[in-house]
Design a protein around this motif. Structure first.
Motif, PDB file in Angstrom:
ATOM      1  N   PHE A 111       0.842  -1.203   0.000  1.00  0.00           N
ATOM      2  CA  PHE A 111       0.000   0.000   0.000  1.00  0.00           C
ATOM      3  C   PHE A 111       0.879   1.255   0.000  1.00  0.00           C
ATOM      4  CE2 PHE A 111      -3.039  -3.158   1.291  1.00  0.00           C
ATOM      5  CZ  PHE A 111      -4.240  -2.709   0.762  1.00  0.00           C
ATOM      6  N   ALA A 112       1.909   1.234   0.842  1.00  0.00           N
ATOM      7  CA  ALA A 112       2.823   2.384   0.896  1.00  0.00           C
ATOM      8  C   ALA A 112       3.448   2.609  -0.478  1.00  0.00           C
ATOM      9  CB  ALA A 112       3.909   2.141   1.951  1.00  0.00           C
ATOM     10  N   ASP A 113       3.843   1.518  -1.140  1.00  0.00           N
ATOM     11  CA  ASP A 113       4.448   1.632  -2.474  1.00  0.00           C
ATOM     12  C   ASP A 113       3.466   2.223  -3.487  1.00  0.00           C
ATOM     13  OD1 ASP A 113       6.819   0.603  -1.568  1.00  0.00           O
ATOM     14  OD2 ASP A 113       6.454  -1.439  -2.306  1.00  0.00           O
ATOM     15  N   ALA A 114       2.198   1.786  -3.410  1.00  0.00           N
ATOM     16  CA  ALA A 114       1.195   2.304  -4.362  1.00  0.00           C
ATOM     17  C   ALA A 114       1.033   3.815  -4.201  1.00  0.00           C
ATOM     18  CB  ALA A 114      -0.142   1.609  -4.166  1.00  0.00           C
ATOM     19  N   PHE A 115       1.134   4.291  -2.962  1.00  0.00           N
ATOM     20  CA  PHE A 115       0.977   5.731  -2.721  1.00  0.00           C
ATOM     21  C   PHE A 115       2.249   6.505  -3.066  1.00  0.00           C
ATOM     22  CE2 PHE A 115      -2.217   4.253   0.640  1.00  0.00           C
ATOM     23  CZ  PHE A 115      -3.284   4.424  -0.229  1.00  0.00           C
ATOM     24  N   ILE A 116       3.414   5.941  -2.706  1.00  0.00           N
ATOM     25  CA  ILE A 116       4.669   6.675  -2.913  1.00  0.00           C
ATOM     26  C   ILE A 116       5.188   6.462  -4.340  1.00  0.00           C
ATOM     27  CG2 ILE A 116       7.069   6.932  -2.161  1.00  0.00           C
ATOM     28  CD1 ILE A 116       6.045   6.030   0.671  1.00  0.00           C
ATOM     29  N   LYS A 117       5.415   5.216  -4.726  1.00  0.00           N
ATOM     30  CA  LYS A 117       5.953   4.946  -6.073  1.00  0.00           C
ATOM     31  C   LYS A 117       4.862   5.089  -7.133  1.00  0.00           C
ATOM     32  CE  LYS A 117       9.355   1.575  -4.411  1.00  0.00           C
ATOM     33  NZ  LYS A 117       9.535   0.114  -4.279  1.00  0.00           N
ATOM     34  N   GLY A 118       3.672   4.585  -6.828  1.00  0.00           N
ATOM     35  CA  GLY A 118       2.587   4.608  -7.819  1.00  0.00           C
ATOM     36  C   GLY A 118       1.833   5.921  -7.853  1.00  0.00           C
ATOM     37  N   MET A 119       2.062   6.777  -6.861  1.00  0.00           N
ATOM     38  CA  MET A 119       1.411   8.093  -6.776  1.00  0.00           C
ATOM     39  C   MET A 119      -0.122   7.990  -6.842  1.00  0.00           C
ATOM     40  SD  MET A 119       4.078   9.893  -9.378  1.00  0.00           S
ATOM     41  CE  MET A 119       3.316  11.496  -9.451  1.00  0.00           C
ATOM     42  N   ALA A 120      -0.655   6.872  -6.361  1.00  0.00           N
ATOM     43  CA  ALA A 120      -2.113   6.692  -6.373  1.00  0.00           C
ATOM     44  C   ALA A 120      -2.749   7.543  -5.273  1.00  0.00           C
ATOM     45  CB  ALA A 120      -2.457   5.225  -6.172  1.00  0.00           C
ATOM     46  N   ASP A 121      -4.006   7.910  -5.487  1.00  0.00           N
ATOM     47  CA  ASP A 121      -4.733   8.700  -4.482  1.00  0.00           C
ATOM     48  C   ASP A 121      -5.498   7.804  -3.522  1.00  0.00           C
ATOM     49  OD1 ASP A 121      -4.340  11.514  -5.603  1.00  0.00           O
ATOM     50  OD2 ASP A 121      -4.987  10.360  -7.350  1.00  0.00           O
ATOM     51  N   ALA A 122      -5.737   6.572  -3.943  1.00  0.00           N
ATOM     52  CA  ALA A 122      -6.469   5.619  -3.118  1.00  0.00           C
ATOM     53  C   ALA A 122      -6.015   4.224  -3.518  1.00  0.00           C
ATOM     54  CB  ALA A 122      -7.971   5.771  -3.361  1.00  0.00           C
ATOM     55  N   ALA A 123      -6.156   3.274  -2.602  1.00  0.00           N
ATOM     56  CA  ALA A 123      -5.808   1.891  -2.938  1.00  0.00           C
ATOM     57  C   ALA A 123      -6.932   0.975  -2.497  1.00  0.00           C
ATOM     58  CB  ALA A 123      -4.495   1.489  -2.270  1.00  0.00           C
ATOM     59  N   LEU A 124      -7.239   0.035  -3.387  1.00  0.00           N
ATOM     60  CA  LEU A 124      -8.361  -0.867  -3.176  1.00  0.00           C
ATOM     61  C   LEU A 124      -7.865  -2.303  -3.052  1.00  0.00           C
ATOM     62  CD1 LEU A 124     -11.709  -0.782  -4.903  1.00  0.00           C
ATOM     63  CD2 LEU A 124     -10.328  -2.762  -5.420  1.00  0.00           C
ATOM     64  N   ALA A 125      -8.495  -3.061  -2.166  1.00  0.00           N
ATOM     65  CA  ALA A 125      -8.144  -4.476  -2.046  1.00  0.00           C
ATOM     66  C   ALA A 125      -9.353  -5.238  -1.543  1.00  0.00           C
ATOM     67  CB  ALA A 125      -6.972  -4.659  -1.098  1.00  0.00           C
ATOM     68  N   ALA A 126      -9.339  -6.542  -1.785  1.00  0.00           N
ATOM     69  CA  ALA A 126     -10.465  -7.367  -1.356  1.00  0.00           C
ATOM     70  C   ALA A 126      -9.991  -8.449  -0.402  1.00  0.00           C
ATOM     71  CB  ALA A 126     -11.157  -7.971  -2.573  1.00  0.00           C
ATOM     72  N   SER A 127      -9.328  -9.469  -0.926  1.00  0.00           N
ATOM     73  CA  SER A 127      -9.077 -10.669  -0.124  1.00  0.00           C
ATOM     74  C   SER A 127      -8.200 -10.416   1.104  1.00  0.00           C
ATOM     75  CB  SER A 127      -8.470 -11.765  -1.005  1.00  0.00           C
ATOM     76  OG  SER A 127      -7.200 -11.366  -1.463  1.00  0.00           O
ATOM     77  N   VAL A 128      -7.187  -9.563   0.981  1.00  0.00           N
ATOM     78  CA  VAL A 128      -6.327  -9.336   2.163  1.00  0.00           C
ATOM     79  C   VAL A 128      -7.099  -8.766   3.344  1.00  0.00           C
ATOM     80  CG1 VAL A 128      -4.071  -9.167   1.059  1.00  0.00           C
ATOM     81  CG2 VAL A 128      -5.510  -7.117   1.227  1.00  0.00           C
ATOM     82  N   PHE A 129      -8.146  -7.999   3.022  1.00  0.00           N
ATOM     83  CA  PHE A 129      -8.988  -7.481   4.111  1.00  0.00           C
ATOM     84  C   PHE A 129      -9.970  -8.558   4.567  1.00  0.00           C
ATOM     85  CE2 PHE A 129      -8.355  -3.133   1.986  1.00  0.00           C
ATOM     86  CZ  PHE A 129      -7.277  -2.823   2.805  1.00  0.00           C
ATOM     87  N   HIS A 130     -10.603  -9.210   3.599  1.00  0.00           N
ATOM     88  CA  HIS A 130     -11.630 -10.190   3.958  1.00  0.00           C
ATOM     89  C   HIS A 130     -11.052 -11.341   4.775  1.00  0.00           C
ATOM     90  CE1 HIS A 130     -13.968  -7.845   1.351  1.00  0.00           C
ATOM     91  NE2 HIS A 130     -13.763  -8.483   0.223  1.00  0.00           N
ATOM     92  N   PHE A 131      -9.842 -11.782   4.430  1.00  0.00           N
ATOM     93  CA  PHE A 131      -9.257 -12.919   5.142  1.00  0.00           C
ATOM     94  C   PHE A 131      -8.433 -12.493   6.353  1.00  0.00           C
ATOM     95  CE2 PHE A 131      -9.915 -14.726   0.829  1.00  0.00           C
ATOM     96  CZ  PHE A 131     -10.818 -15.709   1.195  1.00  0.00           C
ATOM     97  N   GLY A 132      -8.437 -11.184   6.620  1.00  0.00           N
ATOM     98  CA  GLY A 132      -7.746 -10.711   7.812  1.00  0.00           C
ATOM     99  C   GLY A 132      -6.231 -10.728   7.692  1.00  0.00           C
ATOM    100  N   VAL A 133      -5.696 -10.878   6.476  1.00  0.00           N
ATOM    101  CA  VAL A 133      -4.239 -10.820   6.268  1.00  0.00           C
ATOM    102  C   VAL A 133      -3.737  -9.436   6.683  1.00  0.00           C
ATOM    103  CG1 VAL A 133      -2.392 -10.994   4.543  1.00  0.00           C
ATOM    104  CG2 VAL A 133      -4.409 -12.461   4.354  1.00  0.00           C
ATOM    105  N   ILE A 134      -4.513  -8.431   6.314  1.00  0.00           N
ATOM    106  CA  ILE A 134      -4.196  -7.059   6.707  1.00  0.00           C
ATOM    107  C   ILE A 134      -5.411  -6.484   7.418  1.00  0.00           C
ATOM    108  CG2 ILE A 134      -3.672  -4.725   5.870  1.00  0.00           C
ATOM    109  CD1 ILE A 134      -2.249  -6.006   3.500  1.00  0.00           C
TER     110      ILE A 134
END
Lengths: 251, 188
Positions: free
Chosen positions: A211-234
């Protein structure tokens, strides 16, 4: 400072969340309203509901669900999956969705972006783009859940979407989706530099570092994810704490 | 308490309706009827869309004349707040003139709309120092009636107040707990 947004994505079929979600303390993880409320409490900044119901007869189930979510949740949420007419968009927005996301239908009929943006405002139009990079490092747009190549170039299509009135671009890298190896940061950065509307990164989240990489290197304004949240990985509270330590602006 | 939400065809009011219900509002009227608006205990003036288009809609219903005369607490949200200002660059249109400020477009080099959660700062109202959810391409410059500010490329008005009129640029109905507190404060 404007915070980077964390957006859990919930797949919905026939009015129920799918993809084995295992949340501790939730008696019914298939209940989209309970899940949405839980993510909101945990600090999610926005939610995306992706309807994967195959048949069109089930659309009423979706609007009923959107209405229930809107009653219960006090953060913004987007609804996508099968939105193909202005009337589809109207029904979802009228039921309380804050934004709708367009994907295949916008590729088939690009003027749909303009029609919806003119009628309801750009702020509620998210253009979702699924793209795959080939061996020549060319990013091609795919539709129908990633099954059909279109010959369109990712960057050209994103710019066209912006010009036609999209308020945000949600870019999913098919090369990264499901790998948990990180987001497509160089393509994201290239997109972010060419766009003047916000960019949401999707596909590949596996660790908090990603996520940090998507914001810093990818310059994204938001980041979306599904399974890592649903399965409690993150867990979202831990993720936000981590991103703050990385000096990323987070709510 | 009766709360009137002014419906003049500018934007979707479903989220706002549900947020007010979560705040305990039972007697809610979504209306353009001047009598209902005049008799409400609280009036909410929402809005999403284009300023010039929205002003035209207000004028069609003579609401541009009614709103500035209201005596009960009035809350303008997002475009509603911008229309309560003197002038907007969006369609070069004159507003209701309740707040002295002008509405300007965000400068180039910024991603527009300003979309997402941003911090609000107030020197006088402590409850406002929080993250709120914003979605807008035009902003209200700072002016003597600015109660709280936000920063995005420039410092702009997040909350304005003049007598019984309050305006907020953010969407309290979508701003989580902080937003609900803000609405409850207005409904007190």
């Amino acid at each position: 400072m404007l915070a980077k947004r964390i957006i859990p994505c919930l797949d919905v079929k026939d009015g129920r969340t799918v993809k084995g979600v295992n949340f501790v303390g939730l008696t019914d993880a298939g209940d989209p309203v309970a899940l949405a409320a839980r993510y909101s409490e945990e600090g999610a900044d926005e939610l995306l509901f992706l309807d994967i119901t195959a048949s069109h007869e089930k659309r009423k189930t979706l609007t009923a669900l959107v209405d229930k979510v809107a009653k219960a949740v006090n953060i913004p949420f987007t609804v996508g999956g099968g939105v193909s007419t202005v009337d589809d968009a109207y029904a979802l927005l009228q039921s309380g969705a804050d934004k709708i996301s367009l994907n295949s239908a916008a590729v088939r009929t690009p003027s749909l972006i303009e029609e919806i943006a003119l009628r309801f405002g750009s702020q509620c139009v998210v253009l979702a783009i699924d793209a795959r990079m080939d061996e020549n490092e060319r990013w091609e747009v795919f539709v129908n859940g990633g099954r059909t190549p279109t010959g369109r170039d990712l960057f050209a299509w994103a710019r066209e979407g912006q010009e036609r009135g999209a308020g945000e671009i949600l870019f999913t890298s098919m090369n990264h989706d499901g790998t948990r190896n990180g987001f497509a940061n160089s393509a994201l950065a290239q997109l972010s530099k060419t766009l003047t509307i916000p960019l949401i990164a999707s596909g590949g989240a596996g660790s908090m570092r990603h996520f940090a990489d998507a914001f810093i290197k990818g310059m994204a304004d938001a980041a979306l994810a599904a399974s890592v949240f649903h399965f409690g990985v993150i867990k979202i509270p831990e993720l936000k704490e981590y991103l703050l330590k990385c000096s990323i602006s987070i709510r | 308490m009766m709360v009137a939400v002014i419906d003049y065809g500018a934007g979707n009011l479903t989220s706002l309706k549900y947020a007010l219900e979560r705040c305990g509002v039972v007697n809610l009227n979504i209306t353009s009827d001047p009598d209902v608006i005049l008799n409400a205990d609280r009036v909410i003036f929402p809005g999403v869309g284009h300023a010039a288009f929205a002003m035209q809609k207000l004028k069609q219903k003579s609401l541009d004349i009614l709103i500035p005369t209201l005596k009960q607490p009035v809350l303008g949200i997002c475009l509603g707040m911008q229309l309560m200002c003197a002038y907007s660059e969006e369609g070069e249109v004159h507003g209701l003139g309740i707040f002295e400020a002008k509405v300007r477009r965000f400068g180039s080099g910024l991603k527009v709309p300003h979309m997402g959660w941003n911090t609000v700062k107030s020197s006088t109202e402590l409850g406002l120092d929080n993250y709120f959810y914003f979605v807008h391409s035009y902003y209200v410059e700072s002016c003597p009636q600015t109660l709280a500010v936000c920063h995005y490329g420039t410092t702009f008005s997040a909350v304005l107040r003049h007598d019984n009129f309050t305006g907020c640029q953010f969407h309290p109905e979508k701003s989580g707990e902080a937003g609900e507190q803000f609405l409850k404060q207005f409904l007190l």
